[in-house]
Design an enzyme around this catalytic site. Structure first.
Site, PDB file in Angstrom:
ATOM      1  N   LYS A 166       0.829  -1.198   0.000  1.00  0.00           N
ATOM      2  CA  LYS A 166       0.000   0.000   0.000  1.00  0.00           C
ATOM      3  C   LYS A 166       0.871   1.258   0.000  1.00  0.00           C
ATOM      4  CE  LYS A 166      -3.987  -0.122   2.208  1.00  0.00           C
ATOM      5  NZ  LYS A 166      -3.786  -1.310   2.980  1.00  0.00           N
ATOM      6  N   ARG A 220      -3.563   2.909   8.443  1.00  0.00           N
ATOM      7  CA  ARG A 220      -3.902   1.704   7.688  1.00  0.00           C
ATOM      8  C   ARG A 220      -2.687   0.790   7.571  1.00  0.00           C
ATOM      9  NH1 ARG A 220      -6.555   3.379   2.132  1.00  0.00           N
ATOM     10  NH2 ARG A 220      -7.679   1.402   2.382  1.00  0.00           N
ATOM     11  N   GLY A 272      -8.239  -7.249   4.296  1.00  0.00           N
ATOM     12  CA  GLY A 272      -9.070  -7.345   5.480  1.00  0.00           C
ATOM     13  C   GLY A 272      -8.470  -8.099   6.646  1.00  0.00           C
ATOM     14  N   MET A 324      -5.647  -7.382   8.388  1.00  0.00           N
ATOM     15  CA  MET A 324      -5.028  -6.553   9.423  1.00  0.00           C
ATOM     16  C   MET A 324      -5.865  -5.299   9.629  1.00  0.00           C
ATOM     17  SD  MET A 324      -0.974  -7.108   8.707  1.00  0.00           S
ATOM     18  CE  MET A 324      -1.093  -6.619   6.995  1.00  0.00           C
ATOM     19  N   ARG A 366      -3.158  -1.377  -6.500  1.00  0.00           N
ATOM     20  CA  ARG A 366      -2.321  -2.580  -6.411  1.00  0.00           C
ATOM     21  C   ARG A 366      -2.637  -3.441  -7.619  1.00  0.00           C
ATOM     22  NH1 ARG A 366      -5.613  -4.708  -1.121  1.00  0.00           N
ATOM     23  NH2 ARG A 366      -7.621  -5.037  -2.124  1.00  0.00           N
ATOM     24  N   HIS A 390     -15.519  -8.014   0.717  1.00  0.00           N
ATOM     25  CA  HIS A 390     -14.540  -8.879   1.372  1.00  0.00           C
ATOM     26  C   HIS A 390     -14.649 -10.312   0.863  1.00  0.00           C
ATOM     27  CE1 HIS A 390     -13.402 -11.740   4.607  1.00  0.00           C
ATOM     28  NE2 HIS A 390     -12.367 -10.932   4.754  1.00  0.00           N
ATOM     29  N   SER A 434      16.371 -41.433 -10.505  1.00  0.00           N
ATOM     30  CA  SER A 434      15.041 -40.853 -10.381  1.00  0.00           C
ATOM     31  C   SER A 434      14.757 -40.696  -8.895  1.00  0.00           C
ATOM     32  CB  SER A 434      13.986 -41.750 -11.026  1.00  0.00           C
ATOM     33  OG  SER A 434      12.703 -41.164 -10.895  1.00  0.00           O
ATOM     34  N   CYS A 461      10.171 -38.670  -9.597  1.00  0.00           N
ATOM     35  CA  CYS A 461       8.918 -39.356  -9.895  1.00  0.00           C
ATOM     36  C   CYS A 461       7.977 -39.407  -8.710  1.00  0.00           C
ATOM     37  CB  CYS A 461       9.185 -40.772 -10.407  1.00  0.00           C
ATOM     38  SG  CYS A 461      10.080 -41.827  -9.240  1.00  0.00           S
ATOM     39  N   TYR A 510      14.057 -33.941 -15.895  1.00  0.00           N
ATOM     40  CA  TYR A 510      12.612 -34.093 -16.086  1.00  0.00           C
ATOM     41  C   TYR A 510      11.930 -34.263 -14.742  1.00  0.00           C
ATOM     42  CZ  TYR A 510      13.181 -39.137 -15.310  1.00  0.00           C
ATOM     43  OH  TYR A 510      13.459 -40.364 -14.751  1.00  0.00           O
TER      44      TYR A 510
END
Length: 909
Positions: free
Chosen positions: A34, A103, A112, A114, A347, A463, A794, A862, A882
């Site tokens: 913020k 704030r 919402g 805090m 934001r 909210h 693997s 795997c 992989y």
């Protein structure tokens, strides 16, 4: 010196307060999201009320030591003096008070979770000055009422229901439907009631000193970082607990000054669908919390054009500026004070999974971002959401209401009307829909437990909507025709039909429709696309499918990690290939010996004589070979890694308790079966207290002669058949549960002899790789030695996690994992996302040691972690070749492998 004292001392020379003119959007870790964005908007020349930010570093000192940094008060005083000079008024001065908001604002958005306090600076004296300056006595007393209510609940820890009940009684006495209808005299009386509530429940008067109000509010915001709901939200969203929150002190602008004032939330694109246009909510004569709380129903943002054309036009220009600047969907909070537009926050906005994919491709088409950046705007969890089924609206349904489609999905469950019941029923295995008039931050744990959320109030910016979108929960808001009675635990439709607690309801977060009963579901179009039943270029392919197709193409072009499937039969292999698998990374052969074949394995394990054992092996050989031929056909031209038999021994033996009872009953009747007696003796001989750590894997292959060589012969003969049929089999033989290189050497020598025999017999050249699973800590620690006899590793991270932690997965997840997650010992289950510090360190070290011995060593994983988004990034960084996962997780793994590469974290090979 105690740690907290040391930290406080070290803080003396730090800068803890930044004016909005000093920061920028890249300082989120210091100024919070913020504060950083308020600074960015200030620097862009947008209309932001003057103010300053107390940094997250100050919060960390406070939380660590229990007191603010010594220098903080002086810094705040300096910036407050500068703010007062800029505004031409002092905080709380009697005749013309400066009022401020306090704030919270952490690095990551926590809507919402805090605390916030508005109208700081009002007192019994200054409220009259505010009324005089504003020319509106009702506004002044309404603002004072709001301050005492927010301050009492947030700072003084007074039960918020006490204020709500007093407000409702006042409205009822005056016949008012909303707080806007209460006159000044009634609000003045309500202020006295609120002050009495504070006095009764705290033992002190509401503070009249404006600086005391501000300092206590700042401390309350710091404390709220460790509030229960904030900690729960961080665990849910995997936000680190050590970041702390910044505090923003901003001069107040007022949306509750009459019909030419108001407050709203706007999005530069629809956060539910991603479509461009005018999206948001506006509420006349209101302050910001009225919109977010959903206590009064808003009007669509487009209505603002009729109410205040000049402010609307200014807002549209600013929204375009912000989206172009941030190159993303922006979520904006604004207030209009008597025709003057002010920006209170922006934001990067939370969005649904569908919106994320659409917006990413739109921004590429607009030239605002490239393909690599587009991949950072979506993630595998969102893709998984898009693969969930949706309601079959061609089926008979009973619609009972309609609301705002706030967060998509198809959710079915029993109606519950409070968070406690949602949690209780969910833990008992029930699916529930949480129904509320509106949600507030205290409902978070119930929202997490529920399949979906339904509210009768609020819009897309309430909210419930914002939190549900962030969690990927289905949500319908603002279903006004449904009357929700939480005390009587029921909901009544506009036609008088009553839905009691426990009745099944279905909510469609894509259309906003609400149904009574369970609506059947059909496959997602995204799954149909991956299955090949819908082509992105086809006329019937919707915009979402096209967006997913493009993002998958970006990922496939960029990724280094290949993605294979865990598949044990031809059907799963074929599906995996349609989903984009580049081979099989794990074929579990024990799954091939269930059902009718189980008896043959039992005979093999219990055989006393060589002939009996050989007969069982000969019976199993053609069955195994047939299985492998089907797999090679389904995966022709792609690698197929086959793990030799690895089950705990008890899975192929009769249950010892059942067999003992059977023998005992037979003996009591004196008709005991000789075979049962012999079988019971063998089972007792082989019985293990902990089969997962017993005779399994390579140990079984070494103890039972011919078992592994039979499987290797079946593989080799299947590969030979496929080769002679002009196919391209690429078999890889994987030895399970190896703990020492000597085990692997013995099995490898035997396997190579069998392969050579089959080559001579069939006249073909077979290239079968032989490797091992790394699933024991000792194997990981001696990987350099083991690599001398392995063509590939693997990592079996399921067993590796169990053996590293000393956990039996089947037991601990049900017994104590919930407590560990709630206490913050785990941020997430180590079976869900790889434990980087423990298990991950072994994987990294084994990969490095293995490649130091054999540079061309192929490395894969795997375990179930192969399909987990966060774990895929780790495996990319470690340098594996992989990942392998279940067929339905293949698209997720492909996307995350592309995202990992796009981050530029490619590990050196």
């Amino acid at each position: 010196m105690p740690v907290h004292a040391k930290n406080a001392a070290e803080a003396d020379d730090q800068k803890f307060v930044y004016d909005f003119t000093e920061g920028n959007k890249d300082l989120k870790e210091l100024l919070g999201g913020k504060g950083a964005n308020l600074a960015e908007m200030t620097n862009l020349g947008l209309p932001v009320p003057p103010g300053f930010t107390i940094t997250t570093e100050a919060c960390k000192v406070y939380l660590d030591s229990g007191t603010e940094p010594p220098a903080l008060r002086e810094e705040v005083s300096k910036h407050l003096t500068a703010l007062e000079a800029a505004m031409g008024k002092r905080l709380g001065q009697p005749d013309d008070p400066l009022l401020v908001s306090v704030r919270s604002g952490a690095k990551f958005s926590m809507p919402g979770m805090m605390d916030t306090v508005l109208n700081i600076g009002l007192s019994d004296e200054s409220v009259h000055g505010l009324a005089t300056q504003a020319g509106d006595e009702r506004f002044a007393w309404d603002s004072y009422r709001r301050l005492i209510q927010m301050f009492g609940k947030t700072v003084l820890d007074v039960d918020g229901e006490l204020f709500e009940e007093a407000l409702e009684e006042a409205k009822k006495a005056k016949g008012a439907t909303t707080d806007v209808d209460l006159p000044a005299d009634e609000l003045r009386h309500l202020v006295e009631q609120f002050k009495g509530i504070v006095r009764e429940h705290t033992g002190r008067d509401f503070p009249q000193d404006p600086r005391e109000q501000m300092d206590l509010a700042v401390r309350a915001v710091f404390d709220s970082w460790n509030g229960d709901r904030a900690k729960l939200y961080r665990r849910q969203e995997r936000i680190p607990h050590d970041l702390g929150t910044a505090v923003n002190i901003c001069s107040m602008v007022f949306g509750n000054l009459g019909p030419d004032s108001g407050t709203g939330v706007a999005f530069t694109r629809d956060p539910a669908s991603g479509q461009q246009g005018v999206y948001g909510d506006y509420l006349q004569n209101a302050q910001g919390e009225d919109v977010v709380a959903g206590i009064r129903n808003t009007v669509p943002l487009a209505e603002l054009e009729k109410l205040d054309k000049a402010s609307y036009d200014d807002l549209m220009r600013i929204m375009e500026t912000l989206e172009t600047h941030y190159k993303d969907l922006c979520d904006i909070e604004f207030t209009i004070e008597r025709g003057k537009l002010w920006m209170l926050q922006t934001r990067v906005g939370k969005r649904t999974a569908a919106a994320a994919f659409r917006i990413a491709t739109q921004l590429v088409d607009q030239g605002l971002i490239d393909e690599a950046e587009a991949l950072q705007r979506v993630n595998g969890n969102q893709l998984a959401q898009l693969m969930f089924p949706r309601f079959d609206l061609d089926a008979p349904t009973t619609p009972i209401g309609w609301g705002i489609a706030a967060s998509p999905g198809a959710a079915v469950g029993k109606a519950v009307f409070d968070s406690y019941t949602a949690i209780k029923w969910s833990r008992s295995g029930e699916r529930v829909i949480l129904i509320r008039r509106e949600t507030n931050p205290d409902d978070l744990d119930g929202m997490i437990a529920a399949e979906g959320i339904l509210t009768s109030r609020g819009g897309k910016t309430s909210h419930a909507a914002v939190v549900a979108r962030g969690m990927g929960k289905t949500c319908v808001c603002g279903a006004e025709e449904l009357e929700v009675d939480t005390k009587r635990r029921r909901m009544t439709t506009s036609e008088g039909r009553v839905v009691e607690e426990g009745d099944v309801v279905s909510i469609d977060g894509s259309s906003g429709r609400v149904y009574l009963g369970e609506v059947p579901v059909v496959p997602s179009p995204v799954v149909e696309y991956f299955e090949g039943r819908m082509h992105a270029g086809a006329e019937d392919a919707d915009e979402l499918v096209q967006a997913v197709h493009r993002m998958m193409a970006y990922a496939d072009r960029m990724r280094r990690l290949r993605v294979r499937a865990n598949a044990d039969n031809a059907e799963d292999a074929a599906r995996a290939r349609r989903f984009g698998a580049q081979g099989i990374g794990l074929c579990r052969t024990e799954h091939m010996f269930l059902g009718e074949r189980r008896e043959l394995v039992e005979r093999l394990i219990l055989a006393d004589a060589d002939q009996e054992r050989e007969e069982a092996l000969q019976a199993l050989l053609p069955l195994q070979k047939g299985d492998f031929v089907e797999l090679f056909e389904a995966m022709d031209g792609l690698p197929v890694t086959v793990r030799l038999l690895d089950p705990p021994l008890h899975e192929f033996l009769p249950d010892i308790t059942e067999l003992s009872v059977r023998v005992a009953l037979a003996e009591s009747r004196r008709d005991a079966n000789e075979n049962d007696l012999r079988l019971l003796q063998a089972v007792h001989r082989l019985h293990e207290q902990n089969p997962m750590l017993g005779l399994r894997g390579v140990r079984l292959g070494l103890v039972i002669p011919g078992l592994f060589t039979m499987q290797v012969r079946a593989l080799a003969e299947a590969a030979a058949d496929r080769t002679l049929a002009k196919g391209d089999p690429r078999a890889e033989i994987m030895i399970p549960l190896v703990g020492t290189v000597q085990e692997l050497e013995i099995v490898r020598d035997d396997a190579e002899q069998v392969i050579a025999e089959v080559q001579r017999e069939r006249g073909v050249d077979l290239k079968l790789a032989l490797g091992t699973m790394i699933e024991l800590p000792r194997a990981a620690l001696t990987a350099g030695q083991i690599a001398e006899s392995a063509d590939f590793f693997s990592f079996g991270t399921n067993d590796l996690t169990q053996t590293v932690w000393g956990f039996s997965r089947d037991d601990v997840e049900a017994s104590f994992f919930t407590a560990y997650l709630e206490k913050g010992i785990f941020g997430v289950s180590p079976f869900e996302t790889i434990d980087r510090d423990g298990v991950g360190s072994l994987v990294r070290n084994a990969a490095e040691a293995g490649r130091a011995t054999r540079p061309d060593l192929k490395l894969g994983v795997c375990g179930e972690h192969g399909g987990d988004p966060e774990s895929v990034h780790f495996f990319h960084q470690v340098g594996l070749d992989y990942v392998s996962c279940s067929p339905f997780r293949i698209p997720v793994a492909r996307l995350e492998a592309g995202r990992a590469a796009a981050e530029g974290t490619d590990a050196p090979r």
